[in-house]
Design a protein around this motif. Structure first.
Motif: not given
Length: 344
Positions: A36-53
């Motif tokens: 997770d370099y410079d938060s490039m994974l954590s910055c979208f991981r859970m937003p992506l779940y809401f987006f898909i929903s």
């Protein structure tokens, strides 16, 4: 038309599968934290779940039917996994107290109603409550889309900004309502793209420049990525960083999955992601100490733990689907007609 619809479903399932794997990796931590370099994974991981929903939003036959359907899809699985996870931990603690460092108290069952403290016996379940609230919020907002589309977007942004502000001020609303408010723009974006954007349509003329879009999104992520604590509604970065980086990451994964279309195992995990979301934490709790005893290389341990956890999820998923489909969001436990008759 049916072929296109099927292809879009495959594509979204793959996106959900990658999303849930990223969630499991984040909960394993250890060596995976280095990715997770410079938060490039954590910055979208859970937003992506809401987006898909948001992609799957339907208003159905009215507020009553909508709420019943969301109770079937979210609240009933939450209650089942919430209570069963606690009972599993409680029983194991009674039989072998040394397995857990802290005593297991019945008061832990109330934690979800008191704030955003960690649900120790199954942490990821917070998402189901937050997503339920996000659905209810958008149900009322979406009525503006036909005659007041611009107003719908303004209201969405105001709700999201209010949720973000509450997080900055450390003001906690019950049952993750503040989290749902902050997540609403991601949910609405998913709803909007399903209906009005080329991203979800196969064989579009824009597909040939997907690599360029991905490259641009990665650059935007690199410049704006900031840690996200969606469970606690805690965001160190400013509001523009949070939303811009999250959307850049969302579109990166979406476009990659559109290009790939389907990976059998990952897509299967995505199709039934609610099961993996709900059972991987208890699995990790018991399997992780065992591997820690035998494997001392951090990378090997993290990879083996990931593969073993996903394998167990893959084995348990068809069993749960067959034995208790009503409790894992695959069949309705509450029948809408029955509920209507009894409400009259």
């Amino acid at each position: 038309m049916e072929d296109n619809k099927h292809e879009r479903i495959d594509f979204v399932d793959l996106t959900k599968g990658i999303c849930i794997i990223l969630v499991v990796m984040s909960h394993i931590g250890g060596a995976f934290d280095q990715l997770d370099y410079d938060s490039m994974l954590s910055c979208f991981r859970m937003p992506l779940y809401f987006f898909i929903s948001g992609i799957f939003f339907k208003s159905y036959e009215g507020l009553f039917g909508f709420v019943i359907r969301k109770i079937n899809k979210l609240i009933i699985p939450f209650l089942f996994f919430y209570i069963s996870s606690f009972l599993l931990k409680y029983i194991v603690w009674k039989i072998a107290p040394g397995v857990f460092h802290l005593p297991v108290s019945w008061k832990e069952l109330l934690i979800v109603f008191e704030g955003h403290d960690l649900i120790r016996f199954n942490p990821p379940l917070w998402f189901l409550i937050a997503l339920f609230n996000c659905n209810i919020l958008f149900y009322f907002v979406h009525f503006l889309r036909d005659k007041h589309l611009f107003t719908m977007f303004i209201v969405t942004l105001l709700i999201g900004s209010t949720g973000f502000y509450l997080g900055k001020q450390q003001i906690v609303l019950p049952v993750y309502l503040d989290v749902a408010m902050t997540a609403l723009p991601f949910y609405v974006a998913g709803f909007w793209i399903r209906r009005y954007n080329f991203f979800l349509f196969p064989h579009h003329r824009f597909d040939k420049i997907i690599p360029a879009f991905i490259s641009l999104a990665l650059v935007v992520m690199y410049l704006t990525a900031t840690p996200l604590g969606m469970r606690t509604n805690n965001y160190p970065g400013n509001i523009f960083q949070v939303y811009i980086a999250a959307f850049a990451g969302i579109f990166t994964i979406m476009l990659l999955c559109k290009k790939i279309k389907k990976l059998a195992i990952v897509s299967y995990l995505g199709r039934y992601s609610i099961i993996t979301l709900s059972i991987h934490a208890p699995i990790l709790h018991f399997v992780s100490p065992l591997l820690d005893h035998y494997i001392h290389n951090s990378w090997l341990q993290a990879i083996v733990l990931l593969l073993l956890t996903l394998a167990i999820c893959l084995l348990l998923t068809p069993l749960l689907l067959k034995v208790i489909p009503q409790l894992v969001a695959q069949k309705d436990l509450l029948k809408i007609d029955f509920c209507k008759r009894n409400s009259l």
